[in-house]
Design a protein around this motif. Structure first.
Motif, PDB file in Angstrom:
ATOM      1  N   SER A   1     -19.672  -9.140  30.977  1.00  0.00           N
ATOM      2  CA  SER A   1     -19.923  -8.575  32.392  1.00  0.00           C
ATOM      3  C   SER A   1     -18.798  -8.977  33.149  1.00  0.00           C
ATOM      4  N   GLY A   2     -17.416  -9.431  32.824  1.00  0.00           N
ATOM      5  CA  GLY A   2     -16.609  -9.752  33.553  1.00  0.00           C
ATOM      6  C   GLY A   2     -16.415 -11.327  33.490  1.00  0.00           C
ATOM      7  N   ALA A   3     -15.266 -11.929  34.078  1.00  0.00           N
ATOM      8  CA  ALA A   3     -14.263 -11.158  34.788  1.00  0.00           C
ATOM      9  C   ALA A   3     -13.196 -10.892  33.817  1.00  0.00           C
ATOM     10  N   ALA A   4     -11.924 -11.327  34.452  1.00  0.00           N
ATOM     11  CA  ALA A   4     -10.515 -10.757  33.753  1.00  0.00           C
ATOM     12  C   ALA A   4     -10.561 -11.217  32.193  1.00  0.00           C
ATOM     13  N   VAL A   5     -10.845 -12.387  31.878  1.00  0.00           N
ATOM     14  CA  VAL A   5     -10.884 -12.751  30.496  1.00  0.00           C
ATOM     15  C   VAL A   5     -11.590 -11.748  29.532  1.00  0.00           C
ATOM     16  N   ALA A   6     -12.290 -11.081  29.993  1.00  0.00           N
ATOM     17  CA  ALA A   6     -12.770  -9.755  29.108  1.00  0.00           C
ATOM     18  C   ALA A   6     -11.801  -8.879  28.510  1.00  0.00           C
ATOM     19  N   VAL A   7     -10.941  -8.595  29.431  1.00  0.00           N
ATOM     20  CA  VAL A   7      -9.759  -7.456  29.134  1.00  0.00           C
ATOM     21  C   VAL A   7      -9.241  -7.879  27.818  1.00  0.00           C
ATOM     22  N   PRO A   8      -8.414  -8.964  27.662  1.00  0.00           N
ATOM     23  CA  PRO A   8      -7.771  -9.162  26.399  1.00  0.00           C
ATOM     24  C   PRO A   8      -8.753  -9.124  25.302  1.00  0.00           C
ATOM     25  N   PHE A   9      -9.753  -9.609  25.386  1.00  0.00           N
ATOM     26  CA  PHE A   9     -11.047  -9.851  24.172  1.00  0.00           C
ATOM     27  C   PHE A   9     -11.529  -8.102  24.014  1.00  0.00           C
ATOM     28  N   PHE A  10     -11.509  -7.490  24.776  1.00  0.00           N
ATOM     29  CA  PHE A  10     -11.892  -5.928  24.720  1.00  0.00           C
ATOM     30  C   PHE A  10     -10.852  -5.083  24.038  1.00  0.00           C
ATOM     31  N   TYR A  11      -9.575  -5.376  24.449  1.00  0.00           N
ATOM     32  CA  TYR A  11      -8.312  -4.753  23.841  1.00  0.00           C
ATOM     33  C   TYR A  11      -8.010  -5.266  22.406  1.00  0.00           C
ATOM     34  N   VAL A  12      -8.282  -6.405  22.382  1.00  0.00           N
ATOM     35  CA  VAL A  12      -7.660  -7.033  20.912  1.00  0.00           C
ATOM     36  C   VAL A  12      -8.750  -6.615  19.786  1.00  0.00           C
ATOM     37  N   GLY A  13     -10.132  -6.864  20.631  1.00  0.00           N
ATOM     38  CA  GLY A  13     -11.406  -6.483  19.600  1.00  0.00           C
ATOM     39  C   GLY A  13     -11.521  -5.225  19.348  1.00  0.00           C
ATOM     40  N   LYS A  14     -11.056  -4.121  19.958  1.00  0.00           N
ATOM     41  CA  LYS A  14     -11.236  -2.608  19.746  1.00  0.00           C
ATOM     42  C   LYS A  14     -10.157  -2.470  18.705  1.00  0.00           C
ATOM     43  N   LEU A  15      -9.038  -3.134  18.812  1.00  0.00           N
ATOM     44  CA  LEU A  15      -7.948  -2.969  17.719  1.00  0.00           C
ATOM     45  C   LEU A  15      -8.402  -3.349  16.348  1.00  0.00           C
ATOM     46  N   MET A  16      -9.244  -4.559  16.496  1.00  0.00           N
ATOM     47  CA  MET A  16      -9.745  -4.854  15.280  1.00  0.00           C
ATOM     48  C   MET A  16     -11.213  -4.379  14.528  1.00  0.00           C
ATOM     49  N   GLY A  17     -11.681  -3.323  15.491  1.00  0.00           N
ATOM     50  CA  GLY A  17     -12.734  -2.526  14.853  1.00  0.00           C
ATOM     51  C   GLY A  17     -14.246  -3.057  15.509  1.00  0.00           C
ATOM     52  N   ALA A  18     -13.864  -3.854  16.557  1.00  0.00           N
ATOM     53  CA  ALA A  18     -15.455  -4.106  16.978  1.00  0.00           C
ATOM     54  C   ALA A  18     -15.700  -3.021  18.115  1.00  0.00           C
ATOM     55  N   LYS A  19     -16.849  -3.059  18.453  1.00  0.00           N
ATOM     56  CA  LYS A  19     -17.531  -2.279  19.483  1.00  0.00           C
ATOM     57  C   LYS A  19     -17.601  -3.112  20.635  1.00  0.00           C
TER      58      LYS A  19
END
Length: 149
Positions: free
Chosen positions: A83-101
């Motif tokens: 639900s934020g804040a900025a720390v979510a951004v790298p975890f979302f992009y890296v996670g997405k690249l690694m196959g996480a939803k």
């Protein structure tokens, strides 16, 4: 299912903690600021401390991106929720690249204007949740689930 719950301490962490009916029976870990409130709320939970302050900090973004690579490579979550804040951004992009939803919940106090984090993760979110119908004008693909509070 393994879940990563990532967010700043304070209100963002409280928001995620209120999702306990969802995450309580799942394997999980947390990524948040190593502050007194987080230590108290997450006592007994697996937690990785992230770097702060994050708002508009390139230094923290770089450090948290490196942390995201290390933590997500080790933990291999199926789902990342924030639900934020900025720390979510790298975890979302890296996670997405690694196959996480990735599922983002826009904060309750935003009724008709986006957050910076929301704008950054909206394009890649598998599910983008808002708590006000007005926010669907800002994020047309969002799902309004109403208030978590």
């Amino acid at each position: 299912m393994k879940v990563c719950l990532v967010g700043s301490s304070g209100g963002h962490l409280t928001h995620l903690y209120m999702l306990k009916p969802f995450w309580k029976n799942k394997e999980r870990f947390w990524v948040t600021f190593d502050k007194v409130d987080a230590q108290s709320i997450l006592e007994g939970e697996k937690m990785y401390p992230c770097y702060y302050p994050t708002n508009r900090s390139i230094k923290a973004l770089i450090k948290n991106t490196i942390l995201a690579i290390k933590v997500l490579r080790k933990e291999k979550p199926d789902l990342i929720v924030s639900s934020g804040a900025a720390v979510a951004v790298p975890f979302f992009y890296v996670g997405k690249l690694m196959g996480a939803k990735v599922v983002y919940i826009e904060v309750f106090d935003r009724i008709d204007k986006p957050t910076i984090t929301g704008k950054l993760v909206y394009p890649i979110a598998d599910e983008f949740i808002v708590e006000w119908e007005e926010m669907k004008k800002v994020y047309p693909k969002a799902v309004n689930l109403g208030s978590i509070f």
